[in-house]
Scaffold this motif. Structure first.
Motif, PDB file in Angstrom:
ATOM      1  N   GLU A  62      69.678   8.332  -3.646  1.00 43.47           N
ATOM      2  CA  GLU A  62      68.539   7.218  -3.273  1.00 43.47           C
ATOM      3  C   GLU A  62      69.578   6.153  -4.163  1.00 43.47           C
ATOM      4  N   GLY A  63      68.810   4.828  -3.636  1.00 38.49           N
ATOM      5  CA  GLY A  63      69.759   3.248  -4.103  1.00 38.49           C
ATOM      6  C   GLY A  63      70.009   2.560  -3.330  1.00 38.49           C
ATOM      7  N   ALA A  64      70.407   2.278  -3.789  1.00 48.57           N
ATOM      8  CA  ALA A  64      71.064   0.828  -2.505  1.00 48.57           C
ATOM      9  C   ALA A  64      72.692   1.195  -2.778  1.00 48.57           C
ATOM     10  N   VAL A  65      73.454   0.474  -1.646  1.00 54.07           N
ATOM     11  CA  VAL A  65      74.923   0.673  -1.472  1.00 54.07           C
ATOM     12  C   VAL A  65      75.837  -0.182  -0.980  1.00 54.07           C
ATOM     13  N   ARG A  66      76.216  -1.566  -0.950  1.00 55.57           N
ATOM     14  CA  ARG A  66      76.246  -2.507   0.242  1.00 55.57           C
ATOM     15  C   ARG A  66      77.699  -3.367  -0.350  1.00 55.57           C
ATOM     16  N   VAL A  67      78.850  -3.148   0.556  1.00 53.99           N
ATOM     17  CA  VAL A  67      79.702  -3.818   0.678  1.00 53.99           C
ATOM     18  C   VAL A  67      80.164  -4.978   1.274  1.00 53.99           C
ATOM     19  N   MET A  76      83.685   2.912   6.586  1.00 53.86           N
ATOM     20  CA  MET A  76      84.037   1.199   7.217  1.00 53.86           C
ATOM     21  C   MET A  76      85.199   0.881   6.915  1.00 53.86           C
ATOM     22  N   PRO A  77      85.267  -0.108   8.027  1.00 47.31           N
ATOM     23  CA  PRO A  77      86.749  -0.382   7.635  1.00 47.31           C
ATOM     24  C   PRO A  77      87.089  -1.774   6.689  1.00 47.31           C
ATOM     25  N   GLU A  78      85.730  -2.033   6.431  1.00 46.99           N
ATOM     26  CA  GLU A  78      86.300  -2.856   5.333  1.00 46.99           C
ATOM     27  C   GLU A  78      86.411  -2.273   3.875  1.00 46.99           C
ATOM     28  N   ILE A  79      87.078  -1.414   4.003  1.00 47.96           N
ATOM     29  CA  ILE A  79      87.718  -0.560   2.759  1.00 47.96           C
ATOM     30  C   ILE A  79      88.858  -0.023   3.003  1.00 47.96           C
ATOM     31  N   GLY A  80      89.251  -0.148   2.240  1.00 46.61           N
ATOM     32  CA  GLY A  80      91.167   0.066   1.948  1.00 46.61           C
ATOM     33  C   GLY A  80      90.981   1.460   0.631  1.00 46.61           C
ATOM     34  N   MET A  81      91.484   2.408   0.890  1.00 49.62           N
ATOM     35  CA  MET A  81      91.799   3.503  -0.120  1.00 49.62           C
ATOM     36  C   MET A  81      93.268   3.899  -0.581  1.00 49.62           C
ATOM     37  N   VAL A  82      93.131   3.860  -1.866  1.00 50.67           N
ATOM     38  CA  VAL A  82      94.312   4.364  -2.307  1.00 50.67           C
ATOM     39  C   VAL A  82      93.903   5.988  -3.550  1.00 50.67           C
TER      40      VAL A  82
END
Ligand code: ADP
Ligand code: ADP
Length: 227
Positions: A62-67, A76-82
């Motif tokens: 539930e809820g909303a998550v926007r990046v 998504m390509p908008e994210i980089g993760m370490v």
């Protein structure tokens, strides 16, 4: 302008063979572009869950998550993760490892190779491009991991205990490095750590979670003069 928006987020794990766990409840926060925030709290408070949700790696209930203005509905390509471990591919050189997201996302190699070299130089790994991960120390490998996360110029950099596997001294050094990288790149960063001193040292804002269910206990604004 908010670069990350989380509203009324609730996440319940419902394993088939055990009781459901409410990992996160009533999570509301926003992150401005270029801001560095940390999420801290004891083990089991939902830090990793929150990061995985931001990264689009697990669904949220539930809820909303926007990046970057987009609803997160998968990686998504908008994210980089370490991650906690650098997880470099041992059979590829450092430069080839940094280029992995470029290849996975089908971006132009020629256009990104210079960026990869620039990032490696920024973290003090120039001269190591053609070496293999096993030839580098743990801290150097983790720095290469940060370059890999940044090579496609993501809107947001997510880090889960990035230096947790390193010894205390290297860790301290890496935190200073990270601050320098952040100042040079202007990245929006969300860092998960269980160390409050580390969070206070690094970030503009610290979100403290309570365990079971993970709720926001407080948000600490860090007032400081950056060097
Ligand atoms: P942290 O990263 O702060 O240690 P986690 O996000 O790993 O916290 O876990 C939060 C809570 O959710 C914990 O109670 C944990 O046991 C539970 N949890 C995490 N992942 C799962 C899962 N895949 N299935 C069921 N419960 C989970
Ligand atoms: P950390 O505290 O470093 O975040 P954990 O030991 O809490 O790591 O969890 C490691 C992984 O195991 C998490 O990514 C989560 O998905 C999974 N996990 C944690 N708790 C549970 C659980 N109760 N049931 C199933 N999977 C879990």
């Amino acid at each position: 302008d908010s670069w990350i928006e989380v509203a009324d987020l609730r996440k319940v794990y419902t394993p088939r063979r055990s009781e459901p766990t409410t990992a996160l409840q009533d999570i509301d926060f926003q992150v401005r572009r270029g801001e560095f925030i940390s999420v801290v709290g004891p083990s089991g408070c939902g830090k990793t869950t929150l990061l995985k949700i931001l990264a689009g790696l697990i669904p949220y209930g539930e809820g909303a998550v926007r990046v970057a203005g987009r609803d997160v509905d998968g990686p998504m390509p908008e994210i980089g993760m370490v991650f906690q471990e650098a997880t470099l591919l041992p059979w590829r050189t450092i430069l080839q490892n940094v280029m992995v997201p470029v290849e996975v996302q089908g971006l132009s190699r020629d256009a990104h190779r210079a960026q990869a070299r620039k990032l490696l130089e920024m973290v003090g790994l120039d001269g190591f491009e053609e070496q293999y991960p096993s030839q580098l120390s743990g801290g150097m490998q983790q720095r290469a991991g940060i370059c890999r996360a940044l090579v496609h110029d993501p809107a947001v950099l997510l880090m889960d205990e990035p230096f947790g596997a390193l010894d205390a001294m290297t860790r301290e050094y890496m935190n200073v490095e990270l601050l320098r990288i952040w100042q040079q790149s202007g990245q929006t960063i969300v860092l998960v750590t269980h160390s409050i001193p580390e969070a206070v040292f690094l970030s503009d804002r610290v979100i403290v979670l309570t365990p079971r269910p993970g709720r926001i206990a407080e948000v600490i604004d860090i007032e400081m003069d950056r060097p």
